[in-house]
Write a protein that holds these residues in place. Structure first.
Motif, PDB file in Angstrom:
ATOM      1  N   CYS A  15       7.800  -1.403  -6.481  1.00 42.52           N
ATOM      2  CA  CYS A  15       6.390  -1.102  -6.734  1.00 42.52           C
ATOM      3  C   CYS A  15       5.495  -2.160  -6.108  1.00 42.52           C
ATOM      4  O   CYS A  15       5.959  -3.196  -5.639  1.00 42.52           O
ATOM      5  CB  CYS A  15       6.109  -0.989  -8.232  1.00 42.52           C
ATOM      6  SG  CYS A  15       6.480  -2.464  -9.140  1.00 42.52           S
ATOM      7  N   GLY A  16       4.224  -1.875  -6.074  1.00 48.26           N
ATOM      8  CA  GLY A  16       3.238  -2.850  -5.612  1.00 48.26           C
ATOM      9  C   GLY A  16       2.280  -3.095  -6.762  1.00 48.26           C
ATOM     10  O   GLY A  16       2.097  -2.222  -7.605  1.00 48.26           O
ATOM     11  N   GLN A  59      -0.511   3.425 -12.992  1.00 45.05           N
ATOM     12  CA  GLN A  59       0.396   2.285 -12.884  1.00 45.05           C
ATOM     13  C   GLN A  59       1.020   1.936 -14.239  1.00 45.05           C
ATOM     14  O   GLN A  59       2.199   1.599 -14.315  1.00 45.05           O
ATOM     15  CB  GLN A  59      -0.391   1.095 -12.357  1.00 45.05           C
ATOM     16  CG  GLN A  59       0.485   0.054 -11.741  1.00 45.05           C
ATOM     17  CD  GLN A  59      -0.346  -1.084 -11.160  1.00 45.05           C
ATOM     18  OE1 GLN A  59      -1.414  -1.404 -11.660  1.00 45.05           O
ATOM     19  NE2 GLN A  59       0.148  -1.683 -10.116  1.00 45.05           N
ATOM     20  N   HIS A  64      -0.993  -3.929  -6.307  1.00 43.87           N
ATOM     21  CA  HIS A  64      -2.243  -3.309  -5.882  1.00 43.87           C
ATOM     22  C   HIS A  64      -2.093  -3.026  -4.405  1.00 43.87           C
ATOM     23  O   HIS A  64      -1.124  -3.468  -3.792  1.00 43.87           O
ATOM     24  CB  HIS A  64      -3.439  -4.223  -6.141  1.00 43.87           C
ATOM     25  CG  HIS A  64      -3.253  -5.617  -5.629  1.00 43.87           C
ATOM     26  ND1 HIS A  64      -3.311  -5.911  -4.298  1.00 43.87           N
ATOM     27  CD2 HIS A  64      -2.971  -6.762  -6.275  1.00 43.87           C
ATOM     28  CE1 HIS A  64      -3.081  -7.197  -4.147  1.00 43.87           C
ATOM     29  NE2 HIS A  64      -2.862  -7.742  -5.326  1.00 43.87           N
ATOM     30  N   GLY A  65      -3.060  -2.318  -3.826  1.00 46.68           N
ATOM     31  CA  GLY A  65      -2.973  -2.001  -2.403  1.00 46.68           C
ATOM     32  C   GLY A  65      -3.727  -3.015  -1.577  1.00 46.68           C
ATOM     33  O   GLY A  65      -3.840  -4.187  -1.947  1.00 46.68           O
ATOM     34  N   ARG A 109       0.844  -1.179   0.000  1.00 45.18           N
ATOM     35  CA  ARG A 109       0.000   0.000   0.000  1.00 45.18           C
ATOM     36  C   ARG A 109       0.877   1.225   0.000  1.00 45.18           C
ATOM     37  O   ARG A 109       2.003   1.195   0.473  1.00 45.18           O
ATOM     38  CB  ARG A 109      -0.835  -0.009   1.270  1.00 45.18           C
ATOM     39  CG  ARG A 109      -2.268   0.185   1.065  1.00 45.18           C
ATOM     40  CD  ARG A 109      -3.009  -0.345   2.227  1.00 45.18           C
ATOM     41  NE  ARG A 109      -3.008   0.585   3.354  1.00 45.18           N
ATOM     42  CZ  ARG A 109      -3.978   0.576   4.262  1.00 45.18           C
ATOM     43  NH1 ARG A 109      -4.965  -0.265   4.151  1.00 45.18           N
ATOM     44  NH2 ARG A 109      -3.935   1.397   5.270  1.00 45.18           N
ATOM     45  N   GLU A 110       0.320   2.317  -0.505  1.00 49.22           N
ATOM     46  CA  GLU A 110       1.098   3.562  -0.608  1.00 49.22           C
ATOM     47  C   GLU A 110       1.603   4.005   0.763  1.00 49.22           C
ATOM     48  O   GLU A 110       2.756   4.398   0.915  1.00 49.22           O
ATOM     49  CB  GLU A 110       0.209   4.590  -1.282  1.00 49.22           C
ATOM     50  CG  GLU A 110       0.668   5.989  -1.256  1.00 49.22           C
ATOM     51  CD  GLU A 110      -0.197   6.838  -0.350  1.00 49.22           C
ATOM     52  OE1 GLU A 110       0.313   7.853   0.122  1.00 49.22           O
ATOM     53  OE2 GLU A 110      -1.362   6.469  -0.100  1.00 49.22           O
ATOM     54  N   THR A 121      -0.718   2.621  -4.956  1.00 47.13           N
ATOM     55  CA  THR A 121       0.481   1.848  -4.627  1.00 47.13           C
ATOM     56  C   THR A 121       1.688   2.761  -4.788  1.00 47.13           C
ATOM     57  O   THR A 121       1.652   3.719  -5.556  1.00 47.13           O
ATOM     58  CB  THR A 121       0.643   0.662  -5.580  1.00 47.13           C
ATOM     59  OG1 THR A 121       0.810   1.168  -6.902  1.00 47.13           O
ATOM     60  CG2 THR A 121      -0.561  -0.250  -5.544  1.00 47.13           C
TER      61      THR A 121
END
Lengths: 282, 959
Positions: free
Chosen positions: B266-267, B310, B269-270, B77-78, B287
């Motif tokens: 990076c991710g 993204q 998704h959150g 998550r961000e 993210t």
């Protein structure tokens, strides 16, 4: 014959002294018709009309009937006024009062006032159950039983609301307050009108079991209060984030509005059906 | 022609499924894809605008980075990086973000925020359509143009460690790889150690250019205990260490003369506040995206990270590595990553991105000339050409710089406009297929409604005037009209609509079916409206006596259908069902009270007379009375307990529930006890009506279920050693499957015998019960261990209701069917399902399988999702058959018809509402997943109705 006396006894409890005699006659005829093999439903339908056909003269009955409706309607107006007062008065007396923020204060002021006015009304009008014995001990035991029934009904409503999904441990006070309010609108009126007599309650709330205007009004206001609380739950899941969506405000407001509409509907419904039904029995 | 009502219902449902399929085809936009089947090539990249003699202008600019490491942390998550948690648990990353040479962004993932579509987005740059979620299970090789393919074509060596979805998407693309299944959601250490153990060796070797690491642990922690779990901190510290290791290794290799390396954090998704993902809430969508390289300038302090999409990473990485941009990319390059390069090169990068986007736009929209983006792009290209001319002439640097900056801005505007145009393209609906689908669905609903009095009559048959209506003039006129409309629409709109691309034969069959349905409908309507005295008076007499139960059942069904128009009610649909179910139980309770107390009263009054006769039967009947009275109360209580097992929905989903408490590792003992108790209860309740063989099979099967859960590590085994490894439990699961099949087989044998042999109703009901027992065993296997109480509660309620309520109170078939349907819906949500794609338990599809096999995985997942409705409908089949013995009423046909009607009513209403709300803000996040659920549910009910029809075979054979 034992049954016959009992029937009469029961009706005597629920009817005002004036029309008592007429009901006796009526009950007799009911009993006879049952003996003769008339179907049970017919009797029930007739028994609902007890007050109107109790007199042989229709006109006389109609006058009394009107009187009773008027009495009930005025009692209902007073009750509705009480709720209004209970909302307005704390606004004047208390600072920082609002129906949403200090909801429980509002709730208990409504519940308390409605309870007081209900008891006073029924006592003054003398509609309540006639006591068999007038001894003090008997009265006290009745009072205690009434209190006990009221508490039990609060618990019952609390459990039902829990079963409907109210949080078990959080906001117990709010849930219980809702139960108290519902009990005030429903059980308290039953207690005033019928006394702590489960048999009578079952009779009134079974289909076509009402035997007087007051029974019908009780049925209607109770059903309306509960339906109001039931319908009140609908806006809770909406994501509007309004102050009135906080538990249990929608349900208490729903119950109150339901009760108010019940107060209005009951006389109107009885009035409307009276024409219809007296015509039918004639 | 007379048709039995079950056959009629099944036919209607099949037609409805066709309609829904057509509607879905039109509703879910085909992803924006260029029609070229070839992938972009390095050789045919557009030339730099400007004079023709500008030299090596048609070449892609050289790569900016030497080696690239992509550190993808699932469900990052961000705020795990930029927020308070990041400061506490990821100190190294934070120091780089604040003071190092880095670029940080908040990358917005498009819903559906599920891993596979996100991986597709991160490699192709396209935005996967919603349909891709359904395909999430089935991640076949990615054939679209993508970065990984481009890199391999360009001779880059790729290495991959982590989630094996990548290996399925890109088979044979990686030189070095080790996949981890995200199969054991309860495991959050092994999955990551599996990746990290390769790290030291890989960082030392030099035989890779691109390294991708996909860490799953954080996602698993989220699913287990949410974003505020105490497990998140240590996991973030672990991830910070991994990043530190990679970063220091990459920095240490950098020498003068070679290009710098790049590390991307990076991710995919959150994570929502409950720890799940799939929806479109802020924490699920946002993210972090951090680019670390010595090529970027050093930061002075923490800046607020800029929000980007993204997919913007795709063109950035492609150009940074000197690769062509994948054709279907809709992302815009991250301009700040190229700040260090000369202006000419920067413009060249932007130009390449803009040309690619304009080609995609040209391909996906016939009116691309009118698009603002296209116009902006042409202007920018023109001024770019002028700038190159100036540049080559060696003009004064100040003017050149200013003009160049202007061109840069023009390009950025053009990219933005084209990106917006392409995103709009995604929201375009194929109205023609939608309308066709809707017509079919509405037809089915009206047919069912009009046929209702006939189908629910004693004969349970529907008179269809098929012959007369097919030979009538209106039918031919309708056919002609439909074909004419079809031709008109297709010639005017072009080949954009799906039905226009159908083969003409298929189209004609479709239109004929639709017109035939319409004719039948008209015939039925005419018959209903025709003034026939007898049925009218009869129906009036029926409708005069609606009990409270009937009112509730009708109002509840209609009210639920209407509630689907509000997004909150869809998100919280479980509340609607729980509420209705509770009210239902209370009304049933009132009915029971009425039966036992009211009928008791007259005897009580003159009890003295009757008492002696009553005495013998009295004790058992009063016992029965009290049991009947407690049944609704037990049902209410168990429903209340079951609903606190899984919190679903959106608003209150974050509240702690029993399920989370049970699945946490400290309460394994309690979970084991609960699971064992539930399995025991299941056995006790199911075995009563089973044959001896099935009983033995059931015992062994349930033991197998428990040992499967023990082997997977969900529950404790009494004599299990501590050191035992976790396994996939394939052996145990297959052991259970054998018994499931065995029980189903005995059931099927009985059913077949009852079809062929003498009319023995008992045989058939026994067979049905065995089939039901087999399904219960399968449900016990596939449901999560903390959901086993749902299964036992379901059986308990069914048994109690059957014994004391449905039979004794003489509810008719329609009432019982509606009650079963409601219970089925409530149990669907008791299992923890919701109207969000994220709650589908995919791990059920892997039980007993070594590797992913499509068909069984799909079936098992569908079964585990719809366990509740399926068990209740199968119970309904058994109940109606067992009751049929005593009465000569075709209950099965009635039940089947009611089910079809109950399902098509909300389905049809919902499809109309979705069409009306197609520009609603929540259309993709709330309404679309619900549409998929509705379709899947209709499919399930269709299968059940076909089964009912097969069971209902007997009467016709005798006729």
């Amino acid at each position: 014959m034992a049954l016959r006396r009992r029937y009469a006894d029961q009706t005597a409890k629920t009817r005002s002294a004036v029309s008592c005699c007429g009901t006796f006659n009526f009950q007799d005829s009911v009993w006879d018709s049952r003996r003769e093999g008339t179907s049970l439903t017919d009797i029930r339908r007739l028994s609902f009309l007890a007050p109107s056909c109790s007199e042989t003269s229709f006109r006389k009955g109609a006058v009394m009937w009107d009187q009773e409706i008027k009495g009930m309607a005025s009692a209902h107006v007073i009750l509705a006024g009480t709720i209004l007062m209970a909302t307005v008065m704390p606004t004047i007396l208390l600072q920082n009062f609002s129906v949403y923020q200090t909801h429980l204060v509002w709730l208990y002021s409504v519940a308390g006032l409605v309870a007081a006015v209900n008891i006073a009304l029924f006592w003054l009008l003398g509609v309540g159950p006639a006591a068999k014995r007038n001894s003090l001990g008997h009265k006290v035991s009745r009072l205690i039983r009434c209190c006990l029934y009221f508490c039990l009904s609060c618990l019952f409503f609390h459990v039902v609301v829990l079963l409907y999904g109210a949080p078990l441990l959080q906001s117990v006070l709010e849930t219980f307050s809702l139960a108290v309010l519902l009990s005030t609108f429903t059980t308290l009126r039953c207690l005033c009108l019928l006394g702590p007599n489960i048999q009578a309650w079952i009779r009134v709330f079974s289909r076509d079991g009402a035997m007087s205007v007051w029974d019908t009004s009780l049925q209607i206001t109770t059903a309306c209060s509960i339906m109001g609380a039931w319908l009140g739950a609908f806006p809770i899941p909406l994501d509007w984030d309004r102050p009135w969506q906080v538990w249990p405000i929608p349900c208490t407001l729903g119950a109150t509005l339901g009760f108010l509409s019940g107060l209005v509907i009951a006389p109107a419904w009885i009035h409307w059906h009276r024409q219809h039904l007296t015509y039918k029995t004639k | 022609m007379k048709v039995r009502s079950s056959v009629f219902a099944s036919l209607c449902l099949i037609l409805e499924i066709c309609g829904i399929a057509l509607f879905l085809r039109g509703f879910f936009p085909a992803p924006v894809k260029s029609s070229f089947t070839l992938k972009s090539k390095l050789s045919d990249q557009p030339a730099e605008p400007g004079p023709a003699d500008a030299g090596n202008s048609s070449k892609v600019p050289p790569a900016l980075f030497n080696r690239v490491v992509v550190l993808l942390i699932d469900a990052l998550r961000e705020d795990f990086v930029y927020g308070a948690k990041g400061r506490r648990f990821m100190p190294y990353t934070r120091s780089l973000i604040e003071r190092g040479s880095s670029l940080s962004f908040v990358a917005k993932a498009r819903p559906p925020t599920v891993t596979m579509p996100r991986i597709k987005a991160l490699t192709t740059g396209s935005i996967p359509g919603f349909i891709d979620v359904v395909m999430n299970l089935n991640s076949a090789a990615l054939l679209e143009d993508n970065l990984i393919w481009q890199a391999r074509e360009a001779g880059k060596r790729l290495a991959f460690f982590g989630d094996d979805t990548w290996l399925r998407l890109f088979p044979k693309h990686f030189k070095l790889f080790d996949g981890t299944t995200s199969f054991f959601v309860s495991d959050y250490t092994e999955v990551d150690n599996n990746v990290t153990r390769h790290l030291d060796a890989v960082l030392k070797w030099h035989d890779w250019d691109i390294l991708i690491l996909h860490y799953l642990g954080l996602d698993h922690i989220g699913h287990l205990s949410g974003p505020h779990s105490s497990l998140v901190g240590p996991k973030l510290i672990e991830m910070d260490d991994v990043l530190k290791k990679i970063h220091t290794s990459l920095i240490s290799e950098e020498t003068e003369g070679i290009l710098p390396n790049l590390l991307v954090l990076c991710g995919d998704h959150g994570m929502s506040e409950t720890g799940s993902h799939g929806g479109s809430s802020e924490p699920e969508v946002n993210t972090p995206l951090v680019l670390l390289s010595s090529a970027f300038g050093r930061k002075a302090g923490l800046e607020k990270p800029e929000p980007v999409e993204q997919v913007d990473l795709v063109p950035t990485l492609a150009l940074g590595l000197g690769l062509p941009i994948p054709q279907n990319n809709v992302g815009r390059l991250l301009q700040s990553a190229f700040q260090g390069t000369p202006l000419r090169q920067q413009l060249r990068y932007l130009h390449l991105n803009a040309v690619q986007l304009s080609l995609l736009l040209k391909d996906s929209s016939p009116h691309f000339h009118k698009e603002e983006g296209h116009e902006l792009f042409r202007v920018a290209q023109k001024s770019h050409a002028n700038w190159v001319k100036l540049y080559l002439e060696g003009n004064a640097s100040e003017v050149l710089l200013n003009v160049g900056k202007k061109v840069l801005k023009q390009y950025l505007d053009a990219l933005k406009a084209m990106n917006a145009a392409l995103s709009r393209q995604l929201g375009k609906y194929d109205m023609y297929s939608m309308v066709l689908g809707m017509v079919l669905i509405l037809q089915v609903l009206l047919l069912l409604l009009l046929a209702m009095p006939e189908a629910l009559s004693g004969a349970a048959e529907v008179e269809l005037l098929l012959g007369p209506s097919l030979l009538s003039l209106p039918f031919f006129l309708l056919c002609l009209l439909a074909v004419a409309v079809h031709v008109l629409v297709c010639t005017s709109v072009g080949a954009l609509c799906f039905p226009c691309n159908l083969h003409w034969g298929v189209a004609i069959v479709l239109f004929t079916a639709a017109s035939a349905g319409l004719c039948l409908l008209l015939g039925l309507a005419a018959r209903r409206l025709a003034p026939t005295g007898r049925p009218a008076t009869k129906s009036a007499g029926d409708s005069g006596r609606f009990s409270e139960l009937d009112v509730l059942l009708l109002a509840g069904s209609v009210g639920h259908t209407l509630s689907l128009a509000a997004s909150s009610f869809i998100e919280e649909e479980h509340q609607t069902w729980y509420f209705l179910l509770n009210t239902l139980c209370l009304v049933v309770f009132q009915d029971v009270c009425r039966k036992y107390f009211r009928e008791k009263r007259p005897p009580a009054d003159d009890g003295a007379l009757l008492a002696p006769h009553d005495k013998p039967a009295h004790s058992s009947s009063s016992n029965r009375k009290w049991l009947a009275l407690t049944t609704p109360l037990i049902t209410l209580t168990s429903c209340r307990l079951l609903r606190s097992l899984n919190q679903t929905g959106v608003q209150w989903a974050h509240l702690p529930d029993l399920g989370h408490w049970l699945t946490s590792s400290e309460h394994k003992g309690a979970l084991s006890l609960l699971a064992a108790g539930s399995l025991l209860l299941v056995f006790i309740l199911v075995q009563r009506r089973c044959s001896l063989v099935s009983k033995i099979a059931l015992v062994l099967g349930l033991l197998g279920v428990y040992s499967y859960r023990a082997a997977v590590g969900n529950v404790l085994f009494p004599w299990q050693q501590d050191g035992r490894d976790l396994s996939k439990g394939v052996l145990e699961a297959r052991f259970v499957y054998v018994f499931v099949l065995g029980i189903l087989f005995t059931g099927a044998k009985d059913l077949l015998r009852s079809q062929v042999a003498v009319a023995d109703g008992g045989l058939r009901s026994r067979g049905l019960w065995e089939v039901y027992a087999g399904l219960v065993l399968l449900a016990a296997l596939v449901s999560r261990p903390h959901n086993l109480p749902v299964l036992s509660g379901c059986l308990l309620i069914q048994v109690a209701m059957t014994r004391f309520i449905w039979r004794d109170l003489q509810y008719d078939t329609a009432q019982v069917t509606i009650m079963h349907y409601w219970f089925g819906q409530a149990f669907f949500y008791f299992q923890g399902n919701s109207n969000n794609i994220g709650t589908v338990d995919i791990s059920a599809g892997f039980i007993g399988l070594e590797t992913y096999v499509e068909a069984p995985a799909f079936l098992l997942t569908a079964f585990s999702t719809y366990t509740g409705p399926l068990l209740w409908t199968f119970h309904l089949a058994w109940y109606l058959t067992s009751r049929q013995d005593s009465r000569a009423v075709p209950s099965l046909g009635h039940g089947c018809f009611c089910l079809a009607l109950l399902r098509s009513m909300p389905a049809a209403a919902y499809i109309i509402m979705v069409t009306a709300l197609r520009y609603h803000l929540f259309i993709w996040s709330v309404f679309s997943p619900k549409l998929l659920y509705e379709s899947a549910h209709t499919l399930v009910i269709t299968v059940v109705c076909l089964f009912f029809t097969a069971m209902d075979q007997k009467p016709t054979m005798r006729l």
